[in-house]
Every structure is written in C-alpha cells, then in structure tokens.
Scaffold this active site. Structure first.
Site, PDB file in Angstrom:
ATOM      1  N   SER A 238       3.130   5.058  -8.204  1.00 14.62           N
ATOM      2  CA  SER A 238       2.032   4.666  -9.087  1.00 14.62           C
ATOM      3  C   SER A 238       1.546   3.290  -8.644  1.00 14.62           C
ATOM      4  CB  SER A 238       2.523   4.592 -10.537  1.00 14.62           C
ATOM      5  OG  SER A 238       3.330   3.445 -10.689  1.00 14.62           O
ATOM      6  N   LYS A 239       0.538   2.802  -9.352  1.00 12.58           N
ATOM      7  CA  LYS A 239      -0.051   1.500  -9.011  1.00 12.58           C
ATOM      8  C   LYS A 239       0.988   0.384  -8.915  1.00 12.58           C
ATOM      9  CE  LYS A 239      -4.897   1.680  -9.820  1.00 12.58           C
ATOM     10  NZ  LYS A 239      -5.241   2.636 -10.902  1.00 12.58           N
ATOM     11  N   ARG A 240       2.036   0.533  -9.697  1.00  7.48           N
ATOM     12  CA  ARG A 240       3.081  -0.504  -9.680  1.00  7.48           C
ATOM     13  C   ARG A 240       3.660  -0.704  -8.282  1.00  7.48           C
ATOM     14  NH1 ARG A 240       7.590   0.899 -11.790  1.00  7.48           N
ATOM     15  NH2 ARG A 240       7.016   3.079 -12.054  1.00  7.48           N
ATOM     16  N   HIS A 241       3.570   0.347  -7.467  1.00  7.77           N
ATOM     17  CA  HIS A 241       4.159   0.268  -6.127  1.00  7.77           C
ATOM     18  C   HIS A 241       3.164  -0.232  -5.091  1.00  7.77           C
ATOM     19  CE1 HIS A 241       6.553   3.471  -8.218  1.00  7.77           C
ATOM     20  NE2 HIS A 241       7.509   2.666  -7.804  1.00  7.77           N
ATOM     21  N   GLY A 242       1.984  -0.641  -5.530  1.00  6.58           N
ATOM     22  CA  GLY A 242       0.965  -1.096  -4.569  1.00  6.58           C
ATOM     23  C   GLY A 242      -0.224  -0.159  -4.617  1.00  6.58           C
TER      24      GLY A 242
END
Ligand code: GLU
Length: 466
Positions: A238-242
């Site tokens: 998800s966005k949390r990973h970049g």
C-alpha cells in the site's frame, strides 16, 4: 489447444498500480507466449467511482509499459444489453430471481440469524415468490443449497467451496446495472477468454462465477490466481510502502523496461536469471513458474534494475526520455547530439533519470556555484600556478578533445613535478562546483573549450581572492 485469449479488466477508480500492472503483464506475456490475443476491458459499472481521468491514467500507463492490446478497450457500460440478454437466460431457467428485500430488512434478519447462531447469509426469502421486475428490486443468483464447487486453479491447485456457505448473490442491482461477478462472467464468455489470470484476492469470487458458468451451461475458462504483492513488512502493498502507482515511477525517473523486469520477477522466476529482455520474457513465460507465495516489493532492487537499464541503453535513446526532466529544470536548450554526449558521461553513475537530470546541471549553468566547503578545501593558493598554466595551455589548444586534454594535463604535471591527484579535485571543483562528477576529461570534452576556460578562470579568481 484452443486459441489463448487473456484479458485485463481494471476498474477505473484510480491509477494503474504495481499489482494491477503485474497482472496485466502476466496476461500479456501469456498471450504473447502462445501467439494468442490480449484484451483490455474497462470495468466501469461502478458509475459513482469510475472516472474518465482514471481511464486515461490506466491507458497511459499501459502504453508507457508497452503492454499493447489486440482488442478493446471495451467498456462495460456500453455492454448493458448483453448483460441483460444473459440475465434473461438465468431468469428463464430459474437460476435467478427478483428480490425486494430492503437493506433494513436484510440487516435485521442478518442480526437475528447471528443471534440465533445461524450463518448471516441471505435466507432465500424471495427465491420462490415469483416476483417480476419492479422498482427497488434486485436480481439474485440462486446458489445450490448443497454440493461442492471446485476451482482447479493453475497456480494454487484445486480449491473446494461448499455451496451451502455461499450467498444468493445479487447479480443485477435495482438500477439495472450488473454486479462484478455476473458482468465478468458474461464478458469472459462473450470474449472467448481462455485463461483468467488475476490476483488471488478474487479467489473467493471464483466459485460464484463458476456456478454462473454452470447455470449458463458454458464451459469454464482456466483460472490462475496470482499471489498478492506484499510490502517489506509482509502486509499487503500500500501507499505506506512508497509509491504504488505505475506513473509515479515514470515521474521518479524509472525506465519502463526496468519496471517490467522488476514486476515480472514479483512472483515468477526462470532459474536464477534476474535480467530479461522483452523477447526473453515472451519466450520463457509459463504459468507453471509462477510461485505460490506472495512477492515482496523491494524498492532497492527496482532501483538497481533501473540503474542497469540506464547504463545499457544507448545515450541517443535516452535523450527523448530525459528531455522532460531537463525541461522541468530549465535545462533544455541543447541539441540532441550534445545531450547524448552529456548523458554518456553520467550513464554509469546514476540510478534514475531524475538523478541524471540533476547531475546534468553542471553542463547547463552559466556560472558554477562553488560549494564553499569544497572550494575552501581544494581551491588553495598552491593551485594558482597550476591553474594559470592550464588556462594558458588550453587557450592555445586547437584540437580540444579528450586525448589532447590528457596530454596537456600530463605536460603541466610533469613540468611542475605534481601528481594528477593533486590537481584533479581542484579542477573538478572549479568545473562543477563540487567534488563528485564524471571523469574529468570526458566531462571537459562535453563542456567544450569556452565553458572549461571560463570555469577555470573563475576558479583562479577565487584562488587569488582568498
Ligand atoms: N475489475 C476487477 C479488478 O480490478 C477485475 C477482476 C478480474 O480480473 O476478474 O480487480
């Protein structure tokens, strides 16, 4: 074997993400490997969430990745008549029925069922009421009460589902729009899809789809569910990973071939090979080599692949892809030939086109801005004479080329009894402002005599003004 026809059916509710792109790639590769066809279909029946901008973003990303399609894009919203025709078949054969239960009633009965320890699924109240079409009525599919539905997955092997566990799913909403599980079957049937290759988040939808095929009396396609992509902490990417959108990688200066090579290895392998050309991928790709465990997204590996492809490509072919990045930095007024020369000096040194464009500034600035620390350390009094000699020797050069520059330098070093290392950094600082750059001589060759002299003279001024 029947012709291989695969499809990629994104829902246009956002941009094309890493996971979707990998699914598209696997479908594309499988079709190309078998000399089959690849269809693009836009699943836009979620009218409230589908947007034109998102459709465009998805098509742009597919084009950027060079995943060309043989048919489509088809739009589900333009195919409502076809869904209606198939719905009619299911209604006529008793496999589907109208239902007027309101959401409130459904919720109430769901709670009651849970309180009584029963499954909270649709209780089949409208199954045999013989309702016809009417306002606020949906159409449900009648799932068999018993029996087992088997998904013979090409990647995961057989998976068994108890029909008693499945709900009578809604296949047409009260506004006349079909739901995903029904529309996807009709599309796959009418487009003669031979292989459905998609993310394993759809495994639980598949028994429902299989039951619809069976109710229509139509042979099943092959199903292949690809494990999800996880972030490095092993949660779903998800966005949390970049960045997760494909086009964000374009903007960050990645080459499409790097992303393709990266994506294909997220879940597929061919021995120990890491780097694949497009034609090798087409030749080698087999579903048997898709792994059963999820791929873990590793940004460093993607960066490494990008650096590899930047190095591999011809400098000439990098000119048009680098230009937009240079334009953004106000550095564009140079010929293609000049840019190719300049690019060559940085190709082995950068990981992205953004890094390349930033680094290329040294070729564009009128006046180099000296990094105070670097200038303080290297542009010292002891450099006054070497700089003077260099300037006058270069002024006299008629043939300003890399090799002749090297001998000019050598001559001065010999005369003064200095080592190259003594003057290399000071010259680099004068030419670029800092201490990191491509090889001095290649860089000077690109800058040209005027710019080199101008920069050395400014360096000399700095030395004298200390
Ligand atoms: N629109 C669906 C999705 O984006 C397609 C699923 C399928 O391939 O059947 O996940």
């Amino acid at each position: 074997m029947e012709p291989v026809i695969t499809r990629f059916p994104p829902s246009p509710t956002g941009s094309l993400h890493i996971g979707g792109a990998r699914t598209a790639l696997f479908n594309w590769l499988f079709a190309r490997h078998h000399g089959g066809r690849f269809i693009l279909r836009i699943e836009d029946t979620d009218v409230a969430r589908s947007t034109e901008a998102s459709i465009k973003a998805i098509l742009d990303a597919m084009e950027w990745l060079e995943l060309d399609w043989d048919e489509g894009p088809y739009y589900q919203t333009a195919r409502l008549d076809i869904y209606r025709e198939y719905l009619r078949k299911l209604l006529d054969s008793g496999h589907a029925y109208f239902c007027d239960c309101t959401p409130e009633e459904l919720e109430k009965r769901r709670k009651e069922a849970m309180a009584a320890g029963r499954k909270p699924k649709y209780d089949g109240r409208c199954r045999d009421r013989g309702l016809g079409r009417g306002p606020h009525r949906v159409v449900r599919f009648r799932v068999p009460d018993s029996g087992t539905t088997v998904l013979n997955d090409l990647i995961k092997g057989p998976i068994f589902f108890e029909n008693a566990e499945l709900d009578d799913l809604v296949i047409e909403r009260s506004d006349g729009i079909p739901t995903y599980n029904f529309a996807v079957v009709v599309d796959d049937v009418t487009m003669n899809i031979s292989h459905v290759i998609r993310g394993d988040d759809h495994v639980n939808n598949t028994p429902r789809q299989i039951l619809i095929y069976q109710a229509l009396g139509i042979r099943l396609p092959f199903f292949a569910h690809v494990p999800m992509i996880l972030g490095e902490d092993r949660t779903r990417l998800s966005k949390r990973h970049g960045a997760t959108s494909v086009m964000a990688y374009k903007e960050m200066g990645y080459l499409p071939e790097a992303l393709i090579n990266y994506l294909v290895r997220l879940g597929w392998s061919h021995g120990d090979q890491e780097i694949f050309s497009r034609s090798e991928l087409v030749e080698y790709f087999r579903l048997e080599d898709v792994g059963k465990s999820p791929g873990v997204f590793n940004p460093e590996k993607l960066l490494w692949l990008n650096a590899h492809y930047i190095k591999e490509r011809s400098a000439e072919s990098l000119v048009p892809v680098l230009r937009p990045f240079l334009d953004q930095r106000g550095c564009s007024a140079k010929s293609d030939g000049y840019l190719a020369e300049a690019i060559r000096t940085f190709q082995p040194r950068v990981h992205t086109l953004v890094e390349m464009a930033d680094a290329m500034r040294v070729y564009f600035v009128e006046k180099v801005e000296l990094d105070p620390a670097a200038a303080g350390k290297f542009l010292t009094e002891a450099m006054e004479e070497p700089f003077e000699r260099l300037i006058s020797a270069i002024e006299q050069m008629e043939d300003f080329r890399q090799e002749s520059l090297e001998s000019v330098f050598q001559q001065i070093l010999n005369d003064m009894g200095l080592k190259f290392g003594k003057i290399a950094q000071p010259v680099r600082v004068a030419l670029t402002g800092g201490t990191v750059s491509p090889g001095l001589f290649e860089m000077m060759g690109v800058m040209g005599k005027e710019a080199v002299l101008d920069r050395l003279k400014r360096g000399l001024e700095y030395i004298r003004s200390r």
